[in-house]
Design a protein around this motif. Structure first.
Motif, PDB file in Angstrom:
ATOM      1  N   ASP A  10      34.309  27.295  46.484  1.00 57.79           N
ATOM      2  CA  ASP A  10      35.420  27.844  45.688  1.00 57.79           C
ATOM      3  C   ASP A  10      36.463  26.763  45.431  1.00 57.79           C
ATOM      4  O   ASP A  10      36.785  25.981  46.324  1.00 57.79           O
ATOM      5  CB  ASP A  10      36.075  29.049  46.362  1.00 57.79           C
ATOM      6  CG  ASP A  10      36.861  29.882  45.351  1.00 57.79           C
ATOM      7  OD1 ASP A  10      36.402  30.985  45.015  1.00 57.79           O
ATOM      8  OD2 ASP A  10      37.911  29.396  44.850  1.00 57.79           O
ATOM      9  N   GLN A  11      36.993  26.778  44.212  1.00 58.55           N
ATOM     10  CA  GLN A  11      37.976  25.739  43.856  1.00 58.55           C
ATOM     11  C   GLN A  11      39.305  25.943  44.583  1.00 58.55           C
ATOM     12  O   GLN A  11      40.096  25.019  44.698  1.00 58.55           O
ATOM     13  CB  GLN A  11      38.204  25.713  42.344  1.00 58.55           C
ATOM     14  CG  GLN A  11      38.834  26.969  41.774  1.00 58.55           C
ATOM     15  CD  GLN A  11      38.909  26.954  40.249  1.00 58.55           C
ATOM     16  OE1 GLN A  11      38.417  26.027  39.617  1.00 58.55           O
ATOM     17  NE2 GLN A  11      39.521  27.963  39.663  1.00 58.55           N
ATOM     18  N   SER A  48      39.692  39.323  42.775  1.00 62.71           N
ATOM     19  CA  SER A  48      39.161  40.244  43.782  1.00 62.71           C
ATOM     20  C   SER A  48      40.227  40.666  44.780  1.00 62.71           C
ATOM     21  O   SER A  48      40.210  41.786  45.283  1.00 62.71           O
ATOM     22  CB  SER A  48      37.990  39.583  44.509  1.00 62.71           C
ATOM     23  OG  SER A  48      37.022  39.173  43.581  1.00 62.71           O
ATOM     24  N   ILE A  61      39.764  50.828  42.934  1.00 58.52           N
ATOM     25  CA  ILE A  61      39.397  52.186  42.500  1.00 58.52           C
ATOM     26  C   ILE A  61      37.902  52.207  42.162  1.00 58.52           C
ATOM     27  O   ILE A  61      37.412  51.310  41.470  1.00 58.52           O
ATOM     28  CB  ILE A  61      40.195  52.597  41.234  1.00 58.52           C
ATOM     29  CG1 ILE A  61      41.695  52.449  41.469  1.00 58.52           C
ATOM     30  CG2 ILE A  61      39.837  54.024  40.806  1.00 58.52           C
ATOM     31  CD1 ILE A  61      42.536  52.597  40.209  1.00 58.52           C
ATOM     32  N   VAL A  81      33.869  22.981  41.357  1.00 58.53           N
ATOM     33  CA  VAL A  81      32.677  22.448  40.700  1.00 58.53           C
ATOM     34  C   VAL A  81      33.115  21.965  39.326  1.00 58.53           C
ATOM     35  O   VAL A  81      33.677  22.737  38.535  1.00 58.53           O
ATOM     36  CB  VAL A  81      31.584  23.531  40.581  1.00 58.53           C
ATOM     37  CG1 VAL A  81      30.409  23.027  39.761  1.00 58.53           C
ATOM     38  CG2 VAL A  81      31.141  23.963  41.966  1.00 58.53           C
ATOM     39  N   TYR A 131      35.092  42.473  34.498  1.00 64.62           N
ATOM     40  CA  TYR A 131      36.340  43.016  33.959  1.00 64.62           C
ATOM     41  C   TYR A 131      37.087  43.909  34.956  1.00 64.62           C
ATOM     42  O   TYR A 131      37.533  43.425  35.989  1.00 64.62           O
ATOM     43  CB  TYR A 131      36.047  43.752  32.641  1.00 64.62           C
ATOM     44  CG  TYR A 131      37.299  44.116  31.883  1.00 64.62           C
ATOM     45  CD1 TYR A 131      38.385  43.247  31.863  1.00 64.62           C
ATOM     46  CD2 TYR A 131      37.423  45.322  31.191  1.00 64.62           C
ATOM     47  CE1 TYR A 131      39.544  43.571  31.185  1.00 64.62           C
ATOM     48  CE2 TYR A 131      38.589  45.648  30.502  1.00 64.62           C
ATOM     49  CZ  TYR A 131      39.637  44.771  30.509  1.00 64.62           C
ATOM     50  OH  TYR A 131      40.778  45.102  29.849  1.00 64.62           O
ATOM     51  N   ARG A 132      37.160  45.236  34.691  1.00 62.74           N
ATOM     52  CA  ARG A 132      37.981  46.108  35.547  1.00 62.74           C
ATOM     53  C   ARG A 132      37.184  46.723  36.689  1.00 62.74           C
ATOM     54  O   ARG A 132      37.691  47.594  37.391  1.00 62.74           O
ATOM     55  CB  ARG A 132      38.575  47.251  34.716  1.00 62.74           C
ATOM     56  CG  ARG A 132      39.484  46.773  33.612  1.00 62.74           C
ATOM     57  CD  ARG A 132      40.214  47.939  32.984  1.00 62.74           C
ATOM     58  NE  ARG A 132      41.122  48.552  33.935  1.00 62.74           N
ATOM     59  CZ  ARG A 132      42.198  49.245  33.616  1.00 62.74           C
ATOM     60  NH1 ARG A 132      42.510  49.426  32.379  1.00 62.74           N
ATOM     61  NH2 ARG A 132      42.965  49.776  34.545  1.00 62.74           N
ATOM     62  N   HIS A 166      34.038  47.459  42.356  1.00 60.94           N
ATOM     63  CA  HIS A 166      33.115  48.583  42.350  1.00 60.94           C
ATOM     64  C   HIS A 166      31.668  48.100  42.230  1.00 60.94           C
ATOM     65  O   HIS A 166      30.797  48.479  43.015  1.00 60.94           O
ATOM     66  CB  HIS A 166      33.483  49.476  41.154  1.00 60.94           C
ATOM     67  CG  HIS A 166      32.866  50.822  41.184  1.00 60.94           C
ATOM     68  ND1 HIS A 166      33.173  51.792  40.284  1.00 60.94           N
ATOM     69  CD2 HIS A 166      31.946  51.373  41.999  1.00 60.94           C
ATOM     70  CE1 HIS A 166      32.486  52.885  40.539  1.00 60.94           C
ATOM     71  NE2 HIS A 166      31.723  52.653  41.581  1.00 60.94           N
TER      72      HIS A 166
HETATM   73  C1  FAD Z   1      45.243  44.017  38.548  1.00 59.73           C
HETATM   74  C2  FAD Z   1      43.770  44.215  38.717  1.00 59.73           C
HETATM   75  C3  FAD Z   1      43.294  45.464  39.101  1.00 59.73           C
HETATM   76  C4  FAD Z   1      41.913  45.670  39.289  1.00 59.73           C
HETATM   77  N1  FAD Z   1      41.481  46.880  39.743  1.00 59.73           N
HETATM   78  C5  FAD Z   1      40.157  47.071  39.984  1.00 59.73           C
HETATM   79  C6  FAD Z   1      39.686  48.305  40.510  1.00 59.73           C
HETATM   80  O1  FAD Z   1      40.473  49.207  40.751  1.00 59.73           O
HETATM   81  N2  FAD Z   1      38.334  48.457  40.723  1.00 59.73           N
HETATM   82  C7  FAD Z   1      37.446  47.452  40.461  1.00 59.73           C
HETATM   83  O2  FAD Z   1      36.252  47.648  40.695  1.00 59.73           O
HETATM   84  N3  FAD Z   1      37.878  46.261  39.966  1.00 59.73           N
HETATM   85  C8  FAD Z   1      39.195  46.062  39.717  1.00 59.73           C
HETATM   86  N4  FAD Z   1      39.643  44.877  39.174  1.00 59.73           N
HETATM   87  C9  FAD Z   1      38.651  43.929  38.707  1.00 59.73           C
HETATM   88  C10 FAD Z   1      38.070  43.103  39.805  1.00 59.73           C
HETATM   89  O3  FAD Z   1      39.103  42.620  40.611  1.00 59.73           O
HETATM   90  C11 FAD Z   1      37.257  41.949  39.197  1.00 59.73           C
HETATM   91  O4  FAD Z   1      36.307  42.449  38.272  1.00 59.73           O
HETATM   92  C12 FAD Z   1      36.512  41.190  40.290  1.00 59.73           C
HETATM   93  O5  FAD Z   1      37.419  40.795  41.285  1.00 59.73           O
HETATM   94  C13 FAD Z   1      35.798  39.986  39.748  1.00 59.73           C
HETATM   95  O6  FAD Z   1      35.265  39.285  40.838  1.00 59.73           O
HETATM   96  P1  FAD Z   1      34.784  37.800  40.693  1.00 59.73           P
HETATM   97  O7  FAD Z   1      34.252  37.384  42.008  1.00 59.73           O
HETATM   98  O8  FAD Z   1      33.904  37.673  39.485  1.00 59.73           O
HETATM   99  O9  FAD Z   1      36.118  37.003  40.287  1.00 59.73           O
HETATM  100  P2  FAD Z   1      37.314  36.311  41.206  1.00 59.73           P
HETATM  101  O10 FAD Z   1      37.688  37.210  42.293  1.00 59.73           O
HETATM  102  O11 FAD Z   1      38.318  35.867  40.248  1.00 59.73           O
HETATM  103  O12 FAD Z   1      36.522  35.124  41.851  1.00 59.73           O
HETATM  104  C14 FAD Z   1      36.099  34.006  41.120  1.00 59.73           C
HETATM  105  C15 FAD Z   1      36.253  32.803  42.041  1.00 59.73           C
HETATM  106  O13 FAD Z   1      35.674  31.654  41.411  1.00 59.73           O
HETATM  107  C16 FAD Z   1      36.453  30.536  41.759  1.00 59.73           C
HETATM  108  N5  FAD Z   1      36.169  29.500  40.775  1.00 59.73           N
HETATM  109  C17 FAD Z   1      36.432  29.530  39.462  1.00 59.73           C
HETATM  110  N6  FAD Z   1      36.016  28.378  38.852  1.00 59.73           N
HETATM  111  C18 FAD Z   1      35.480  27.609  39.830  1.00 59.73           C
HETATM  112  C19 FAD Z   1      34.896  26.315  39.852  1.00 59.73           C
HETATM  113  N7  FAD Z   1      34.788  25.570  38.736  1.00 59.73           N
HETATM  114  N8  FAD Z   1      34.465  25.816  41.037  1.00 59.73           N
HETATM  115  C20 FAD Z   1      34.581  26.558  42.192  1.00 59.73           C
HETATM  116  N9  FAD Z   1      35.131  27.791  42.220  1.00 59.73           N
HETATM  117  C21 FAD Z   1      35.578  28.306  41.050  1.00 59.73           C
HETATM  118  C22 FAD Z   1      37.882  31.068  41.734  1.00 59.73           C
HETATM  119  O14 FAD Z   1      38.758  30.256  42.509  1.00 59.73           O
HETATM  120  C23 FAD Z   1      37.713  32.468  42.320  1.00 59.73           C
HETATM  121  O15 FAD Z   1      37.951  32.505  43.715  1.00 59.73           O
HETATM  122  C24 FAD Z   1      41.004  44.622  39.029  1.00 59.73           C
HETATM  123  C25 FAD Z   1      41.489  43.364  38.664  1.00 59.73           C
HETATM  124  C26 FAD Z   1      42.855  43.151  38.520  1.00 59.73           C
HETATM  125  C27 FAD Z   1      43.347  41.786  38.162  1.00 59.73           C
END
Ligand code: FAD
Length: 372
Positions: free
Chosen positions: A32-33, A41, A47, A182, A337-338, A342
């Motif tokens: 992770d960066q 997350s 929800i 990365v 996305y949202r 889940h």
């Molecule tokens: C306000 C808000 C409310 C939400 N409510 C809900 C909800 O109620 N229910 C639900 O199911 N979802 C909800 N979501 C959506 C949910 O949070 C996201 O869909 C989910 O967290 C996405 O997970 P992820 O691991 O893809 O992304 P992230 O959690 O953003 O993780 C991506 C990771 O990749 C790392 N990264 C990026 N580029 C690089 C790179 N080049 N090299 C190394 N590491 C890198 C980042 O540092 C980060 O840690 C909500 C989101 C927000 C913002």
């Protein structure tokens, strides 16, 4: 493909997949960066709206339903493995409408729920007050045009879920590397050979890009187009002496999410603001107004914290789950996305099946990388 894997991104998607692969005896490294589980997350609300595996027709609903089943398997297992309770609860949800447009949307939602045999009851104001006395003033104000109850809506406490996933990953031997951005992907025309990172070259049999809202930045450098872009969501956290609500309250894109211990989240916004994670005074004022008009007790609550997170949005609302075009050992799981918290369990399950050359339990064609 082999049995070593690099996962780029330590959000809920990367950690869930690492956990699932490690349980299948893969040797996994998560890069992770920044910190682990500190982006969307961590920022989310947790929800989990209900779905029905038997009746779901839409690919996203199938993924949701699969994820629901797995959340109820994962939560007790994570508790047993790590001692961390992820706060998965069937708390129920309420859906409110104050405008004619919102009422029409809820009526349509209720029809869909009926077709899919998901319990969705329209409530009278008296029934609402009996269920949630904290909403009495809102009910008496004459503003509520329609109220529905979804008793099967659930929630989890995402920061705890992330802690549990990271701890379980470590127990299964996953190497977790923070501060390791990365910067480039390298291939030989048919396979990804290695990654350039801030901590040197990294190699493995398989690579999964789970970098959330940052995915397009990374893949575009490699000439692969996805439609992932950041969508900011702002959030407020209140602390009350006692929980003023039991159920999640939803109205349009806004919601109140009560935790068992008196914390209550109020969210959120949907803003295209690039990678800017600031809070804005206007959004905070609007969310405060939303929260305190519905639940006046919140005027006396302590405002603990505010933040914003970047949801990984996609142009068609579907996440990207699959192989990168032309590269046999490279995969992407991004764009939830949202619903990423889940859908994390279902995503991990399906992606692990793909990496293990099994037929995924759900057809992944609608989620393929090369689409439109
Ligand atoms: C306000 C808000 C409310 C939400 N409510 C809900 C909800 O109620 N229910 C639900 O199911 N979802 C909800 N979501 C959506 C949910 O949070 C996201 O869909 C989910 O967290 C996405 O997970 P992820 O691991 O893809 O992304 P992230 O959690 O953003 O993780 C991506 C990771 O990749 C790392 N990264 C990026 N580029 C690089 C790179 N080049 N090299 C190394 N590491 C890198 C980042 O540092 C980060 O840690 C909500 C989101 C927000 C913002």
């Amino acid at each position: 493909v082999g049995n070593t894997c690099l996962v780029v991104g330590g959000g809920v998607i990367g950690l869930s997949l690492a956990y699932e692969l490690a349980r299948r005896r893969w040797q996994v490294t998560v890069l992770d960066q920044a910190g682990i589980g500190r982006e969307a997350s961590w920022a989310g609300a947790g929800i989990l709206p209900p779905a029905n595996a038997e009746t779901a027709l839409h690919p996203l609903d199938r993924l949701r339903a699969l994820s629901d089943r797995l959340h109820w398997e994962w939560a007790p297992r994570l508790l047993q493995e790590t001692g961390i309770d992820t706060g998965l609860r069937r708390c129920g949800g309420l859906y409110l409408a104050r405008t004619a447009g919102e009422a029409a949307l809820l009526a349509a939602m209720s029809h869909t729920m009926q077709e899919e045999r998901i319990v969705c009851r329209r409530l009278t104001l008296n029934e609402l007050i009996a269920l949630e006395p904290g909403l009495e003033q809102a009910a008496a104000s004459g503003q509520l045009r329609a109220v529905y109850e979804l008793p099967d809506e659930c929630q989890l406490r995402n920061p705890r879920y992330l802690q549990a996933l990271a701890a379980a990953c470590r127990l299964y031997g996953v190497e977790i590397v923070p501060d390791c951005k990365v910067t480039q992907l390298h291939d030989d025309g048919s396979r990804l050979t290695h990654l350039t990172t801030e901590q040197g070259i990294k190699q493995a049999d398989a690579v999964v890009i789970a970098s959330g809202a940052w995915t397009q930045r990374l893949l575009a450098q490699h000439g692969i187009a996805t439609g992932v872009f950041p969508m900011r969501g702002q959030m407020l956290l209140f602390k009350c002496d006692r929980p003023p609500l039991r159920r999640i309250v939803n109205e349009g894109i806004r919601y109140l999410v009560p935790r068992d211990d008196g914390y209550l989240l109020a969210g959120s916004t949907e803003e295209e603001a690039g990678f800017d994670k600031s809070n804005t005074p206007t959004a905070l004022a609007e969310l405060t107004e939303f929260a305190t008009t519905l639940v006046p007790a919140l005027k006396r609550a302590r405002l603990e914290k505010t933040w914003a997170g970047l949801r990984p949005a996609t142009f068609d609302g579907f996440p990207y789950l699959g192989r990168l075009p032309g590269l046999s050992n490279a995969f992407v799981a991004s764009g939830h996305y949202r619903s990423g918290l889940h859908m994390s369990t279902g995503t991990a399950h399906l992606m692990a099946q793909l990496l293990c050359a099994e037929t995924p339990e759900i057809d992944l064609t609608p989620f393929r990388v090369a689409r439109g």
